[in-house]
Design an enzyme around this catalytic site. Structure first.
Site, PDB file in Angstrom:
ATOM      1  N   ARG A 149       0.835  -1.182  -0.131  1.00 22.73           N
ATOM      2  CA  ARG A 149       0.129  -0.101  -0.069  1.00 22.73           C
ATOM      3  C   ARG A 149       0.984   1.117   0.016  1.00 22.73           C
ATOM      4  O   ARG A 149       2.110   1.274   0.540  1.00 22.73           O
ATOM      5  CB  ARG A 149      -1.048  -0.052   1.126  1.00 22.73           C
ATOM      6  N   LYS A 173      -2.088  -1.868   8.044  1.00 24.24           N
ATOM      7  CA  LYS A 173      -3.229  -1.517   8.784  1.00 24.24           C
ATOM      8  C   LYS A 173      -3.402  -2.021  10.000  1.00 24.24           C
ATOM      9  O   LYS A 173      -2.947  -3.093  10.250  1.00 24.24           O
ATOM     10  CB  LYS A 173      -4.358  -1.735   7.999  1.00 24.24           C
ATOM     11  N   HIS A 245      -2.005   2.032  -6.273  1.00 26.48           N
ATOM     12  CA  HIS A 245      -2.662   0.965  -5.777  1.00 26.48           C
ATOM     13  C   HIS A 245      -2.691  -0.157  -6.977  1.00 26.48           C
ATOM     14  O   HIS A 245      -2.968  -1.263  -7.020  1.00 26.48           O
ATOM     15  CB  HIS A 245      -3.991   1.233  -5.327  1.00 26.48           C
ATOM     16  N   ARG A 248      -0.313  -2.846  -6.818  1.00 30.94           N
ATOM     17  CA  ARG A 248      -0.524  -3.883  -5.773  1.00 30.94           C
ATOM     18  C   ARG A 248      -1.510  -4.856  -6.349  1.00 30.94           C
ATOM     19  O   ARG A 248      -1.231  -5.914  -6.145  1.00 30.94           O
ATOM     20  CB  ARG A 248      -1.307  -3.029  -4.348  1.00 30.94           C
ATOM     21  N   HIS A 271      -4.140  -8.961   3.816  1.00 30.16           N
ATOM     22  CA  HIS A 271      -5.509  -9.156   3.938  1.00 30.16           C
ATOM     23  C   HIS A 271      -5.883  -9.999   5.338  1.00 30.16           C
ATOM     24  O   HIS A 271      -5.372 -10.793   5.509  1.00 30.16           O
ATOM     25  CB  HIS A 271      -6.022  -9.826   2.880  1.00 30.16           C
ATOM     26  N   TYR A 280      -8.802 -10.891  -6.661  1.00 27.76           N
ATOM     27  CA  TYR A 280      -7.844 -11.018  -7.565  1.00 27.76           C
ATOM     28  C   TYR A 280      -7.842 -12.257  -8.509  1.00 27.76           C
ATOM     29  O   TYR A 280      -6.882 -12.422  -9.526  1.00 27.76           O
ATOM     30  CB  TYR A 280      -6.511 -10.870  -6.897  1.00 27.76           C
TER      31      TYR A 280
END
Length: 299
Positions: A149, A173, A245, A248, A271, A280
């Protein structure tokens, strides 16, 4: 804007109890403030105890009429639910007015990706004779090679790079750490940038360990990375609208199309849920046709 006395306590709750990042906290606070902007626009100033489900439904209609996209509306509703859950937890309110709020239905948007020729074209468009040339090459290699990110990229430190074992430590995150393999090409450009370009920058106090710096010696901003990529797209003649992004998305898609295990990709992307990674697995029809023809007994 209405001065809500519970915002500071809510902010502390998001930081200390939910361990959210600064960007996430800002987004949650902004969502709550939108509600009070609405009340201000209709000359209404209720306390949080007076806000009803009807008020919230009118607010949702208001942001819809403003043209807010469904995905943004869904995020705002999520932010409001978090705020009222906090008020319930603190026993400031006895009934949650957001309990029956429903988010707009969202289509599963497939992420845009670049093919390897387009990525190589972007890297080739970087002017290596400029002081920031090697820095920008290292940025693209890290975004695409590690699936980072943009906030993870700008916060990466020299001490996070383990060149001998070819791994990089990422703080994602919620301050969650993960270890990702880093390729030889990315390591090469990082080394060249550190040894030949970064050493000539007067580094401001507090940024000594940050890899990516601007020309003034402080940390590179997220906006700067967006600008670098937009300029490269223009210079390379790329017609797609891209952002940090996009690399990514490309990282994940190329790994999965190459046969990588979905849970391994989930781990590398950071994730928390495998369902987030599954977006994806969109593969082009020729690829799927090849799989069927090559492996299905009835093909």
């Amino acid at each position: 804007m209405i001065n809500n006395p519970f915002i500071p306590a809510y902010k502390a709750y998001l930081k200390l109890e939910r361990a959210l990042s600064g960007n996430s906290i800002t987004a949650y606070i902004n969502d709550v403030q939108k509600l009070f902007q609405y009340f201000e626009s209709i000359d209404k100033a209720p306390s949080v105890k007076e806000i009803s489900s009807a008020d919230l439904k009118k607010f949702i209609s208001w942001i819809n009429e403003l043209g807010m996209l469904p995905a943004t509306q869904a995020r705002v509703i999520s932010g409001l639910k978090s705020f009222f859950s906090f008020l319930m937890l603190e026993q400031i309110i006895v009934e949650d007015p957001s309990a029956l709020l429903e988010s707009p239905r969202l289509g599963r948007k497939l992420p845009d990706v670049l093919n390897i020729e387009e990525i190589n074209g972007l890297i080739a468009a970087i002017d290596a004779s400029k002081p920031e040339g090697m820095r920008n090459k290292a940025i693209i290699e890290l975004l695409y090679g590690c699936g980072l990110r943009v906030s993870e990229l700008t916060n990466i430190k020299i001490s996070n790079i383990f060149a001998d074992s070819e791994f990089v430590k990422i703080v994602g995150k919620g301050n969650k750490e993960r270890i990702i393999p880093i390729g030889a090409t990315a390591l090469k450009y990082i080394r060249i940038y550190l040894e030949q370009s970064r050493v000539h920058i007067p580094i401001k106090k507090g940024y000594e360990d940050y890899i990516f710096l601007n020309r003034r010696g402080s940390g590179l901003s997220r906006i700067s990375v967006f600008t670098i990529i937009k300029d490269l797209a223009l210079a390379s003649g790329l017609k797609k609208s891209i952002s940090p992004h996009t690399f990514r998305h490309s990282f994940a898609t190329h790994l999965i199309e190459g046969g990588a295990d979905l849970r391994a990709v989930q781990e590398m992307l950071g994730h928390s849920s495998i369902t987030t990674t599954e977006i994806y697995t969109h593969l082009d029809r020729d690829y799927l046709k090849g799989i069927i023809n090559g492996f299905h007994p009835r093909s």
